[in-house]
Design a protein around this motif. Structure first.
Motif, PDB file in Angstrom:
ATOM      1  N   LEU A 300      -3.148  32.164  11.683  1.00  0.00           N
ATOM      2  CA  LEU A 300      -4.414  31.482  11.926  1.00  0.00           C
ATOM      3  C   LEU A 300      -4.411  30.853  13.320  1.00  0.00           C
ATOM      4  O   LEU A 300      -3.374  30.407  13.808  1.00  0.00           O
ATOM      5  CB  LEU A 300      -4.643  30.399  10.861  1.00  0.00           C
ATOM      6  CG  LEU A 300      -5.017  30.969   9.489  1.00  0.00           C
ATOM      7  CD1 LEU A 300      -4.782  29.957   8.382  1.00  0.00           C
ATOM      8  CD2 LEU A 300      -6.476  31.440   9.494  1.00  0.00           C
ATOM      9  N   PRO A 301      -5.565  30.826  13.979  1.00  0.00           N
ATOM     10  CA  PRO A 301      -5.626  30.272  15.339  1.00  0.00           C
ATOM     11  C   PRO A 301      -5.458  28.756  15.336  1.00  0.00           C
ATOM     12  O   PRO A 301      -5.903  28.072  14.413  1.00  0.00           O
ATOM     13  CB  PRO A 301      -7.027  30.665  15.818  1.00  0.00           C
ATOM     14  CG  PRO A 301      -7.833  30.803  14.562  1.00  0.00           C
ATOM     15  CD  PRO A 301      -6.877  31.319  13.521  1.00  0.00           C
ATOM     16  N   LEU A 302      -4.825  28.243  16.378  1.00  0.00           N
ATOM     17  CA  LEU A 302      -4.575  26.809  16.501  1.00  0.00           C
ATOM     18  C   LEU A 302      -5.361  26.179  17.645  1.00  0.00           C
ATOM     19  O   LEU A 302      -5.377  24.955  17.776  1.00  0.00           O
ATOM     20  CB  LEU A 302      -3.077  26.548  16.729  1.00  0.00           C
ATOM     21  CG  LEU A 302      -2.100  27.159  15.713  1.00  0.00           C
ATOM     22  CD1 LEU A 302      -0.667  26.793  16.083  1.00  0.00           C
ATOM     23  CD2 LEU A 302      -2.423  26.705  14.296  1.00  0.00           C
ATOM     24  N   SER A 303      -6.014  27.003  18.461  1.00  0.00           N
ATOM     25  CA  SER A 303      -6.728  26.498  19.636  1.00  0.00           C
ATOM     26  C   SER A 303      -8.165  26.979  19.632  1.00  0.00           C
ATOM     27  O   SER A 303      -8.459  28.102  19.199  1.00  0.00           O
ATOM     28  CB  SER A 303      -6.039  26.972  20.922  1.00  0.00           C
ATOM     29  OG  SER A 303      -4.699  26.535  20.967  1.00  0.00           O
ATOM     30  N   ALA A 304      -9.044  26.150  20.146  1.00  0.00           N
ATOM     31  CA  ALA A 304     -10.453  26.506  20.245  1.00  0.00           C
ATOM     32  C   ALA A 304     -10.650  27.616  21.273  1.00  0.00           C
ATOM     33  O   ALA A 304      -9.793  27.830  22.137  1.00  0.00           O
ATOM     34  CB  ALA A 304     -11.257  25.275  20.640  1.00  0.00           C
ATOM     35  N   PRO A 305     -11.765  28.328  21.194  1.00  0.00           N
ATOM     36  CA  PRO A 305     -12.037  29.364  22.205  1.00  0.00           C
ATOM     37  C   PRO A 305     -12.008  28.762  23.609  1.00  0.00           C
ATOM     38  O   PRO A 305     -12.490  27.646  23.824  1.00  0.00           O
ATOM     39  CB  PRO A 305     -13.449  29.845  21.838  1.00  0.00           C
ATOM     40  CG  PRO A 305     -13.631  29.465  20.411  1.00  0.00           C
ATOM     41  CD  PRO A 305     -12.846  28.219  20.196  1.00  0.00           C
ATOM     42  N   GLU A 306     -11.466  29.505  24.548  1.00  0.00           N
ATOM     43  CA  GLU A 306     -11.357  28.998  25.916  1.00  0.00           C
ATOM     44  C   GLU A 306     -12.723  28.676  26.517  1.00  0.00           C
ATOM     45  O   GLU A 306     -12.839  27.813  27.394  1.00  0.00           O
ATOM     46  CB  GLU A 306     -10.626  30.018  26.789  1.00  0.00           C
ATOM     47  CG  GLU A 306      -9.142  30.152  26.462  1.00  0.00           C
ATOM     48  CD  GLU A 306      -8.427  31.093  27.405  1.00  0.00           C
ATOM     49  OE1 GLU A 306      -9.070  31.548  28.385  1.00  0.00           O
ATOM     50  OE2 GLU A 306      -7.234  31.369  27.178  1.00  0.00           O
ATOM     51  N   SER A 307     -13.745  29.357  26.039  1.00  0.00           N
ATOM     52  CA  SER A 307     -15.081  29.147  26.596  1.00  0.00           C
ATOM     53  C   SER A 307     -15.735  27.860  26.100  1.00  0.00           C
ATOM     54  O   SER A 307     -16.790  27.465  26.611  1.00  0.00           O
ATOM     55  CB  SER A 307     -15.983  30.331  26.242  1.00  0.00           C
ATOM     56  OG  SER A 307     -16.106  30.457  24.829  1.00  0.00           O
TER      57      SER A 307
END
Length: 354
Positions: A300-307
């Protein structure tokens, strides 16, 4: 078979959990009071399970609505499509809707049931892990709006929830992982022992061991049933179930519904909430690392989208349903097993972690 009861006086209903329940016609028919049934599903689920379900309903007059798959389909346009179908096929107040699918199908079918002729019966048959452990239980029904997720809906309880874990065998790995975000959420918000159990049983979960899955889903449903029984309309403790969702819904709305799965957005949202808690000296860094490690173990992703920066988040968070008098209210973990609602977190504090 595991059987739970969600206690809401005259609106109480059972939750059944086992394998092969899609082929158990007697279990399903006892919760249908009339002769008319309308199944709402999507094209992916229909190809897998619709025929099985129809074979259990030969004693009923059944018609079917098949929507396209995807979060973008939880729309007012498809809500109107369901309404038009029910009217065109002369369904009455003694008809029963059956939601066969994941959270999108369950939510839009429940909302349609709440509204059609001011309320008809519906049954949840959730086929994804996320819907089995979360969205099918508790009576939250809704459709999305371009400006906000689940902003148009109603609290409306089903007559039964029938969970067949065999449906998980056809679930893509990404969808299963998204469901695990909601599973892990229960451990963080109020059940440290369950969080420990998840850490210890990761391999059995990943290998889809039947007894492990039933035990896991039952624990989640019991937790949610207990909270909903105490607070059906989210006036208090039920808001804790939104851990990670304020950030997560912002990601979904900003990125376009379906581009990030709901569970993926919630996973990232829980990490952001935990980082905020660390910054406020409410949560130990070691607890944050455990949360990150368990989420990461299920890809599962741990960081928000870079945008997405602060401005992208805050425009959506200001519309969150928990907000009161224009003040943000966030669910923040103080420890694994303890989450607390805060209305004292300023936008300046948020900007530091976003």
């Amino acid at each position: 078979m595991a059987t739970l009861q969600l206690d809401l006086a005259e609106r109480s209903y059972p939750i059944y959990i086992d394998s092969h329940l899609l082929t158990s016609g007697d279990l399903l028919s006892q919760h249908i009071r009339g002769k008319r049934v309308c199944i709402v599903t999507n094209d992916v689920v229909a190809a897998l399970y619709l025929e099985q379900l129809q074979l259990q309903l030969t004693d009923f007059d059944v018609d079917v609505i098949i929507l396209p798959d995807g979060e973008a389909q939880k729309s007012l346009a498809n809500f109107e499509r369901i309404m038009s179908h029910l009217l065109a096929n002369t369904h009455g107040r003694d008809s029963t809707l059956i939601a066969l699918g994941g959270g999108v199908i369950g939510d839009i079918t429940g909302f349609a049931a709440a509204c059609y002729q001011r309320g008809i019966d519906f049954i949840q048959i959730p086929t994804t892990l996320l819907s089995q452990v979360d969205s099918s239980v508790g009576g939250k029904t809704a459709v999305n709006h371009p400006l906000g997720k689940n902003m148009i809906g109603a609290f409306y309880q089903p007559k039964a929830v029938i969970i067949d874990i065999n449906s998980l065998s056809s679930l893509p790995a990404r969808e299963f992982a998204a469901g695990m975000a909601e599973v892990i959420k229960y451990g963080i918000l109020g059940d440290a022992a369950f969080f420990d159990w998840l850490e210890q049983n990761q391999e059995q979960i990943k290998s889809a061991d039947k007894d492990t899955l039933i035990a896991m889903i039952e624990r989640c449903c019991q937790c949610k049933a207990d909270i909903v029984s105490a607070d059906e309309t989210e006036a208090g403790i039920r808001a804790l179930l939104n851990l990670g969702h304020t950030f997560g819904h912002a990601i979904e709305a900003e990125m376009g519904y379906g581009n990030w799965l709901h569970g993926e957005a919630v996973a990232t949202g829980m990490v952001l909430a935990a980082k905020l808690a660390v910054q406020l000296n409410l949560l130990e860094v070691s607890e944050l690392r455990r949360i990150e490690d368990l989420l990461s173990s299920f890809n599962l992703p741990l960081s928000a989208p870079e945008s997405m920066g602060f401005d992208s988040f805050i425009k959506h968070m200001r519309r969150d349903k928990k907000n009161v008098a224009g003040k943000l209210r966030l669910i923040v973990p103080h420890a694994i097993g303890q989450a607390v609602m805060h209305d004292d977190i300023s936008e300046d504090m948020l900007q530091q972690i976003l």
